[in-house]
Motif scaffolding. Sequence first.
Motif, PDB file in Angstrom:
ATOM      1  N   ILE A   1       1.068  -1.105   0.065  1.00  0.00           N
ATOM      2  CA  ILE A   1       0.071  -0.069   0.034  1.00  0.00           C
ATOM      3  C   ILE A   1       0.825   1.286   0.078  1.00  0.00           C
ATOM      4  O   ILE A   1       1.695   1.245   0.748  1.00  0.00           O
ATOM      5  CB  ILE A   1      -0.688   0.150   1.312  1.00  0.00           C
ATOM      6  N   GLU A   2       0.615   2.043  -0.777  1.00  0.00           N
ATOM      7  CA  GLU A   2       1.482   3.473  -1.024  1.00  0.00           C
ATOM      8  C   GLU A   2       0.563   4.737  -0.497  1.00  0.00           C
ATOM      9  O   GLU A   2      -0.808   4.778  -0.979  1.00  0.00           O
ATOM     10  CB  GLU A   2       1.788   3.691  -2.433  1.00  0.00           C
ATOM     11  N   LEU A   3       0.898   5.187   0.036  1.00  0.00           N
ATOM     12  CA  LEU A   3       0.251   6.621   0.752  1.00  0.00           C
ATOM     13  C   LEU A   3       0.525   7.604  -0.427  1.00  0.00           C
ATOM     14  O   LEU A   3       1.559   8.079  -0.756  1.00  0.00           O
ATOM     15  CB  LEU A   3       0.744   7.019   1.974  1.00  0.00           C
ATOM     16  N   LEU A   4      -0.592   8.247  -0.953  1.00  0.00           N
ATOM     17  CA  LEU A   4      -0.695   9.308  -1.838  1.00  0.00           C
ATOM     18  C   LEU A   4      -0.954  10.709  -1.079  1.00  0.00           C
ATOM     19  O   LEU A   4      -1.573  10.847  -0.206  1.00  0.00           O
ATOM     20  CB  LEU A   4      -1.741   8.876  -2.937  1.00  0.00           C
TER      21      LEU A   4
ATOM     22  N   ALA B   1       0.676  -6.382   7.217  1.00  0.00           N
ATOM     23  CA  ALA B   1       1.783  -5.446   7.810  1.00  0.00           C
ATOM     24  C   ALA B   1       1.444  -3.944   6.866  1.00  0.00           C
ATOM     25  O   ALA B   1       1.950  -3.101   7.428  1.00  0.00           O
ATOM     26  CB  ALA B   1       3.008  -6.026   7.468  1.00  0.00           C
ATOM     27  N   ASP B   2       1.104  -4.074   5.585  1.00  0.00           N
ATOM     28  CA  ASP B   2       0.936  -3.076   4.704  1.00  0.00           C
ATOM     29  C   ASP B   2      -0.283  -2.034   5.609  1.00  0.00           C
ATOM     30  O   ASP B   2       0.116  -1.029   5.735  1.00  0.00           O
ATOM     31  CB  ASP B   2       0.286  -3.292   3.425  1.00  0.00           C
ATOM     32  N   TYR B   3      -1.192  -2.805   5.869  1.00  0.00           N
ATOM     33  CA  TYR B   3      -1.891  -1.871   6.742  1.00  0.00           C
ATOM     34  C   TYR B   3      -1.394  -1.294   8.094  1.00  0.00           C
ATOM     35  O   TYR B   3      -1.810  -0.081   8.370  1.00  0.00           O
ATOM     36  CB  TYR B   3      -3.445  -2.763   6.996  1.00  0.00           C
ATOM     37  N   ALA B   4      -0.868  -2.057   8.799  1.00  0.00           N
ATOM     38  CA  ALA B   4      -0.084  -1.495  10.024  1.00  0.00           C
ATOM     39  C   ALA B   4       0.613  -0.654   9.773  1.00  0.00           C
ATOM     40  O   ALA B   4       0.877   0.363  10.798  1.00  0.00           O
ATOM     41  CB  ALA B   4       0.321  -2.780  10.640  1.00  0.00           C
ATOM     42  N   LYS B   5       1.519  -0.485   8.996  1.00  0.00           N
ATOM     43  CA  LYS B   5       2.786   0.413   8.438  1.00  0.00           C
ATOM     44  C   LYS B   5       2.375   1.492   7.724  1.00  0.00           C
ATOM     45  O   LYS B   5       2.889   2.727   8.000  1.00  0.00           O
ATOM     46  CB  LYS B   5       3.960  -0.206   7.807  1.00  0.00           C
TER      47      LYS B   5
ATOM     48  N   PHE C   1      -4.944   6.285  -0.867  1.00  0.00           N
ATOM     49  CA  PHE C   1      -3.864   5.170  -1.103  1.00  0.00           C
ATOM     50  C   PHE C   1      -3.946   4.580  -2.371  1.00  0.00           C
ATOM     51  O   PHE C   1      -5.227   4.712  -2.954  1.00  0.00           O
ATOM     52  CB  PHE C   1      -4.382   4.451   0.130  1.00  0.00           C
ATOM     53  N   ARG C   2      -2.887   3.787  -2.555  1.00  0.00           N
ATOM     54  CA  ARG C   2      -2.833   2.984  -3.809  1.00  0.00           C
ATOM     55  C   ARG C   2      -2.201   1.708  -3.547  1.00  0.00           C
ATOM     56  O   ARG C   2      -1.179   1.659  -2.786  1.00  0.00           O
ATOM     57  CB  ARG C   2      -1.942   3.641  -4.893  1.00  0.00           C
ATOM     58  N   CYS C   3      -3.076   0.680  -3.768  1.00  0.00           N
ATOM     59  CA  CYS C   3      -2.609  -0.797  -3.490  1.00  0.00           C
ATOM     60  C   CYS C   3      -1.968  -1.222  -4.785  1.00  0.00           C
ATOM     61  O   CYS C   3      -2.434  -1.290  -5.783  1.00  0.00           O
ATOM     62  CB  CYS C   3      -3.537  -1.755  -2.933  1.00  0.00           C
ATOM     63  N   LYS C   4      -0.958  -2.029  -4.680  1.00  0.00           N
ATOM     64  CA  LYS C   4      -0.062  -2.701  -5.661  1.00  0.00           C
ATOM     65  C   LYS C   4       0.012  -4.203  -5.179  1.00  0.00           C
ATOM     66  O   LYS C   4       0.382  -4.237  -4.056  1.00  0.00           O
ATOM     67  CB  LYS C   4       0.959  -2.038  -6.015  1.00  0.00           C
ATOM     68  N   GLY C   5       0.181  -4.971  -6.219  1.00  0.00           N
ATOM     69  CA  GLY C   5       0.962  -6.526  -5.848  1.00  0.00           C
ATOM     70  C   GLY C   5       0.094  -7.036  -4.802  1.00  0.00           C
ATOM     71  O   GLY C   5      -0.956  -6.832  -4.710  1.00  0.00           O
TER      72      GLY C   5
ATOM     73  N   LEU D   1      -3.349   2.423   8.196  1.00  0.00           N
ATOM     74  CA  LEU D   1      -3.834   2.700   9.474  1.00  0.00           C
ATOM     75  C   LEU D   1      -3.132   3.710  10.111  1.00  0.00           C
ATOM     76  O   LEU D   1      -4.053   4.792  10.464  1.00  0.00           O
ATOM     77  CB  LEU D   1      -3.419   1.588  10.566  1.00  0.00           C
ATOM     78  N   PRO D   2      -1.996   4.243  10.167  1.00  0.00           N
ATOM     79  CA  PRO D   2      -1.350   5.424  10.771  1.00  0.00           C
ATOM     80  C   PRO D   2      -1.827   6.618   9.996  1.00  0.00           C
ATOM     81  O   PRO D   2      -2.252   7.544  10.513  1.00  0.00           O
ATOM     82  CB  PRO D   2       0.085   5.243  10.547  1.00  0.00           C
ATOM     83  N   ALA D   3      -1.953   6.655   8.594  1.00  0.00           N
ATOM     84  CA  ALA D   3      -2.338   7.855   8.025  1.00  0.00           C
ATOM     85  C   ALA D   3      -3.969   8.167   8.159  1.00  0.00           C
ATOM     86  O   ALA D   3      -4.376   9.209   8.127  1.00  0.00           O
ATOM     87  CB  ALA D   3      -2.000   7.518   6.274  1.00  0.00           C
ATOM     88  N   ALA D   4      -4.667   6.973   7.946  1.00  0.00           N
ATOM     89  CA  ALA D   4      -6.039   7.034   7.977  1.00  0.00           C
ATOM     90  C   ALA D   4      -6.457   7.443   9.561  1.00  0.00           C
ATOM     91  O   ALA D   4      -7.251   8.342   9.694  1.00  0.00           O
ATOM     92  CB  ALA D   4      -6.748   5.479   7.659  1.00  0.00           C
ATOM     93  N   LEU D   5      -5.960   6.906  10.562  1.00  0.00           N
ATOM     94  CA  LEU D   5      -6.215   7.323  12.064  1.00  0.00           C
ATOM     95  C   LEU D   5      -5.892   8.734  12.342  1.00  0.00           C
ATOM     96  O   LEU D   5      -6.522   9.482  12.755  1.00  0.00           O
ATOM     97  CB  LEU D   5      -5.592   6.454  12.925  1.00  0.00           C
ATOM     98  N   GLU D   6      -4.596   9.253  11.590  1.00  0.00           N
ATOM     99  CA  GLU D   6      -4.191  10.621  11.595  1.00  0.00           C
ATOM    100  C   GLU D   6      -5.389  11.544  11.057  1.00  0.00           C
ATOM    101  O   GLU D   6      -5.570  12.593  11.728  1.00  0.00           O
ATOM    102  CB  GLU D   6      -2.886  10.736  11.007  1.00  0.00           C
ATOM    103  N   LYS D   7      -5.691  11.282   9.896  1.00  0.00           N
ATOM    104  CA  LYS D   7      -6.824  11.992   9.277  1.00  0.00           C
ATOM    105  C   LYS D   7      -8.178  11.978  10.105  1.00  0.00           C
ATOM    106  O   LYS D   7      -8.542  13.044  10.316  1.00  0.00           O
ATOM    107  CB  LYS D   7      -7.216  11.451   7.883  1.00  0.00           C
TER     108      LYS D   7
END
Length: 120
Positions: A2-5, A24-28, A15-19, A31-37
């Motif tokens: 998952i890439e943060l845009l 772990a992608d969600y945890a790293k 977000f953009r998800c690839k592959g 989640l941190p970006a969405a919860l901050e928003k």
Amino acid sequence: MIELLTDFPDNIAAFRCKGQVTKADYAKVLLPAALEKLRTHDKVRLYYEVDQDFSGFDPGAMWEDFKVGIEHLARWDKIAVVTDVEWIRSAVRFFSFLIPATTKLFSRSEAAQARTWVSA
């Protein structure tokens, strides 16, 4: 993965998800970006793009996705899902009635329109 845009207004978690997407992608990333928003805005919009090389979600990732959405259900304002993956499009259509946010599907060729729509 998952890439943060970051080229979106501040009230949009993008977000953009690839592959292969893992728990772990969600945890790293997600989640941190969405919860901050959610911490800094009463209502948050979501832009979620599925890249052409997307190969799937691990079961743990799907659970994390579900939990984030449900735990903050009334706080989502607009959700733009950009994908050509038919099972994701079907799932969004099927579950959108449960989400009080305005949810709209876009094909990958409509990504620019999705960005405009979720930002307006």
